[in-house]
Motif scaffolding. Structure first.
Motif, mmCIF file in Angstrom:
data_model
loop_
_atom_site.group_PDB
_atom_site.id
_atom_site.type_symbol
_atom_site.label_atom_id
_atom_site.label_comp_id
_atom_site.label_asym_id
_atom_site.label_seq_id
_atom_site.Cartn_x
_atom_site.Cartn_y
_atom_site.Cartn_z
ATOM 1 N N TRP A 179 0.842 -1.217 0.000
ATOM 2 C CA TRP A 179 0.000 0.000 0.000
ATOM 3 C C TRP A 179 0.874 1.263 0.000
ATOM 4 O O TRP A 179 0.630 2.205 -0.769
ATOM 5 C CB TRP A 179 -0.936 -0.051 1.218
ATOM 6 C CG TRP A 179 -1.554 1.249 1.591
ATOM 7 C CD1 TRP A 179 -2.408 2.001 0.847
ATOM 8 C CD2 TRP A 179 -1.346 1.965 2.815
ATOM 9 N NE1 TRP A 179 -2.755 3.131 1.528
ATOM 10 C CE2 TRP A 179 -2.122 3.139 2.731
ATOM 11 C CE3 TRP A 179 -0.608 1.731 3.965
ATOM 12 C CZ2 TRP A 179 -2.155 4.082 3.768
ATOM 13 C CZ3 TRP A 179 -0.638 2.654 4.996
ATOM 14 C CH2 TRP A 179 -1.396 3.810 4.898
ATOM 15 N N LEU A 180 1.921 1.266 0.819
ATOM 16 C CA LEU A 180 2.804 2.445 0.875
ATOM 17 C C LEU A 180 3.497 2.654 -0.473
ATOM 18 O O LEU A 180 3.573 3.782 -0.974
ATOM 19 C CB LEU A 180 3.867 2.271 1.973
ATOM 20 C CG LEU A 180 3.378 2.333 3.421
ATOM 21 C CD1 LEU A 180 4.526 2.059 4.387
ATOM 22 C CD2 LEU A 180 2.743 3.689 3.737
ATOM 23 N N ALA A 184 2.822 5.880 -3.004
ATOM 24 C CA ALA A 184 3.919 6.856 -2.856
ATOM 25 C C ALA A 184 3.948 7.818 -4.040
ATOM 26 O O ALA A 184 3.913 7.393 -5.198
ATOM 27 C CB ALA A 184 5.248 6.118 -2.744
ATOM 28 N N GLY A 185 3.967 9.111 -3.735
ATOM 29 C CA GLY A 185 4.106 10.128 -4.776
ATOM 30 C C GLY A 185 2.862 10.366 -5.611
ATOM 31 O O GLY A 185 2.874 11.165 -6.535
ATOM 32 N N GLY A 191 -1.673 11.854 2.509
ATOM 33 C CA GLY A 191 -0.512 11.019 2.822
ATOM 34 C C GLY A 191 -0.904 9.785 3.603
ATOM 35 O O GLY A 191 -2.008 9.687 4.138
ATOM 36 N N PRO A 192 0.022 8.810 3.694
ATOM 37 C CA PRO A 192 -0.259 7.598 4.466
ATOM 38 C C PRO A 192 0.127 7.761 5.925
ATOM 39 O O PRO A 192 1.026 8.540 6.258
ATOM 40 C CB PRO A 192 0.660 6.567 3.807
ATOM 41 C CG PRO A 192 1.844 7.372 3.360
ATOM 42 C CD PRO A 192 1.335 8.754 3.024
ATOM 43 N N HIS A 218 9.854 7.065 7.357
ATOM 44 C CA HIS A 218 9.430 8.336 7.963
ATOM 45 C C HIS A 218 7.937 8.576 7.793
ATOM 46 O O HIS A 218 7.511 9.641 7.344
ATOM 47 C CB HIS A 218 10.223 9.513 7.389
ATOM 48 C CG HIS A 218 11.699 9.309 7.476
ATOM 49 N ND1 HIS A 218 12.382 9.390 8.674
ATOM 50 C CD2 HIS A 218 12.617 8.967 6.551
ATOM 51 C CE1 HIS A 218 13.659 9.122 8.464
ATOM 52 N NE2 HIS A 218 13.829 8.855 7.186
ATOM 53 N N VAL A 219 7.158 7.551 8.110
ATOM 54 C CA VAL A 219 5.694 7.671 7.999
ATOM 55 C C VAL A 219 5.139 7.891 9.410
ATOM 56 O O VAL A 219 5.604 7.255 10.363
ATOM 57 C CB VAL A 219 5.074 6.376 7.424
ATOM 58 C CG1 VAL A 219 3.612 6.581 7.074
ATOM 59 C CG2 VAL A 219 5.841 5.900 6.221
#
Ligand code: GUN
Ligand code: FE
Length: 363
Positions: A179-180, A184-185, A191-192, A218-219
Motif C-alpha cells: 500500500w505504501l 507513494a508520490g 498522505g499515508p 518516515h511515515v
C-alpha cells in the motif's frame, strides 16, 4: 496560485489560551495558498491584490480533526448501548468488513469525503479499514477535496473475526508495504499514516514491523490507547512483560512527535512520562468517550504536564464530524469532570479548546 485577500471579521487563537479578534480585517493568502497575515490596515505591498469582501461574516482557521474513522461513517450515532469491546465486535467489525467491496467503498467514502469537505475541518487523521484497495479509494476521493489528510490502512491480525482479520503478521506487513509503495508520490495533499488498530488487534511482530517501517520510511503513526478499563486489563493480560499499555507501543518504536494516540483516558504516571518524553500527540475524543461510556479524559492535567493534545471527532464512537461540536463536547466533559470532583484543577475554557482544534503545523 494567484494571491488574494479575504475581508471580514477574523477570529483565531494566538496562544494556548488566548483568542484574538480583528473586525473587518484584511487576510492575505499568498501564492502557496498560505495565510501571509491578517491586518487591520492593509500594508502597501498587498495593495492591488483581488479582494473578496465577506462583509460581517466570521473567518476562522480550519479545524484539525486528529482522529476519525471513515469506514464507520454510516454508523454515526448507532450502537451506543454497548461498551467498546462489544461495540467493536457487534457493530464495527461487520460494517468495516464491507469495505472489501470497491464499489461500496467508493459510495460510502464518497459521502464521507463530501461531508468533510463541506464542513470546517481542513486537516484530518483518518482510519480507513483493513483493506488496501478500499484505503486507496478513500485517498483518491480525499485528494479531490483539496483537504490535507493522513489516511491509514488499518492493521488487525489477531483477536478479531476471520472475515475482517488479516491472516498473519507477515500478511499484514507485506500488504502495508505494498500500500505504501503503490500510493507513494501519487497525491499532493493526501498522505499515508501507519495504523495498528490497537494492541489487542496486533501481534508483537506486527507492531515491531510497523515500528521498523516508521523509521525506514518516515511515515507517521496513529492508534488507540487507554480508552476503557476493560481494554487496559486485556492489554495487561496479552503483554504481561510490558510495564504498561503505552510501553508496548514504545517498545515497538511507535511513539514520537508524529504519532497520534486516540483517547488516553486512563494514562498512568509512567505512561504520561512516556507520552511527554516522546512528544506523542493525544487525540482527545470527548463525544466518543461519553457515547460508549469510556470515561472522561483529564485533559487539564495532561496540558499542565506538558503533553501534546488535540481534538478528534472519532466517528462512529462520536456521532458528528463537526469539530465545533468536539470543542463544545470537550468543554462539557471538562466541566463535568470538575463537578464530579475527579479533577481539582480548573475546567477548560472556550478559548483554549478553539485553539486546540485549530490548525497545527504538524498534521
Ligand atoms: N479501539 C480499537 N478500535 C476502535 C474503534 O474503531 N473505535 C474506538 N473508539 N476505539 C477503538
Ligand atoms: Fe477511534
Amino acid at each position: 496560485m494567484e494571491p488574494f485577500i479575504l475581508r471580514g471579521n477574523y477570529i483565531w487563537s494566538e496562544g494556548p489560551a488566548e483568542l484574538r479578534l480583528m473586525p473587518r480585517a484584511w487576510g492575505v493568502c499568498d501564492d502557496k495558498g498560505r495565510c501571509a497575515g491578517v491586518f487591520g490596515v492593509l500594508p502597501a505591498e498587498y495593495a492591488g491584490l483581488p479582494v473578496r469582501d465577506l462583509g460581517e461574516a466570521l473567518i476562522l482557521p480550519g479545524y484539525s480533526d486528529l482522529h476519525t474513522h471513515a469506514a464507520q461513517y454510516r454508523h454515526m450515532g448507532l450502537g451506543m448501548d454497548y461498551e467498546l469491546i462489544g461495540w467493536l465486535s457487534r457493530l464495527t467489525y461487520p460494517e468495516e468488513a464491507r469495505f472489501a467491496d470497491e464499489d461500496f467503498s467508493r459510495r460510502v467514502y464518497g459521502r464521507f469525503a463530501e461531508e468533510l469537505r463541506a464542513g470546517f475541518t481542513t486537516r484530518a487523521c483518518i482510519f480507513a479499514s483493513a483493506h488496501r484497495r478500499g484505503t486507496e479509494v478513500l485517498m483518491e476521493l480525499l485528494e479531490q477535496t483539496g483537504l490535507r489528510t493522513l489516511v491509514g490502512k488499518v492493521n488487525m491480525d489477531r483477536n478479531a473475526p476471520d472475515y475482517i482479520r488479516e491472516p498473519s503478521p507477515e500478511a499484514a506487513l507485506s500488504d502495508t508495504e505494498r500500500w505504501l509503495s503503490e500510493t507513494a508520490g501519487r497525491f499532493r495533499n493526501t498522505g499515508p499514516i501507519l495504523t495498528p488498530r490497537f494492541v489487542p488487534s496486533c501481534a508483537p511482530e506486527t507492531l515491531a514491523g510497523l515500528g521498523r517501517m516508521r523509521k525506514a520510511r518516515h511515515v507517521p503513526v496513529q492508534s488507540h490507547l487507554d480508552e476503557t478499563p476493560e481494554e487496559v486489563a486485556w492489554v495487561r493480560e496479552l503483554c504481561p512483560d510490558s510495564p504498561s499499555y503505552a510501553a508496548v507501543y514504545e517498545e515497538a518504536g511507535l511513539l514520537g512527535p508524529d504519532t497520534v494516540m486516540a483517547h488516553c483516558i486512563y494514562l498512568t504516571e509512567p505512561e504520561i512520562e512516556l507520552m511527554r518524553e516522546s512528544g506523542t500527540f493525544i487525540a482527545h475524543c470527548p463525544a466518543s468517550n461519553m457515547n460508549v461510556r469510556s470515561g472522561i479524559a483529564p485533559v487539564r492535567k495532561y496540558i499542565d504536564m506538558g503533553l501534546n493534545i488535540g481534538l478528534g471527532t472519532d466517528i462512529s464512537g462520536g456521532h458528528s464530524l463537526d469539530m465545533a461540536q468536539a470543542v463544545r463536547d470537550a468543554l462539557s466533559a471538562s466541566r463535568l469532570l470538575w463537578r464530579l470532583g475527579e479533577e481539582k484543577l480548573p475546567h477548560l475554557t472556550a478559548a483554549e479548546e478553539i485553539g486546540r482544534a485549530s490548525c497545527r503545523e504538524r498534521v
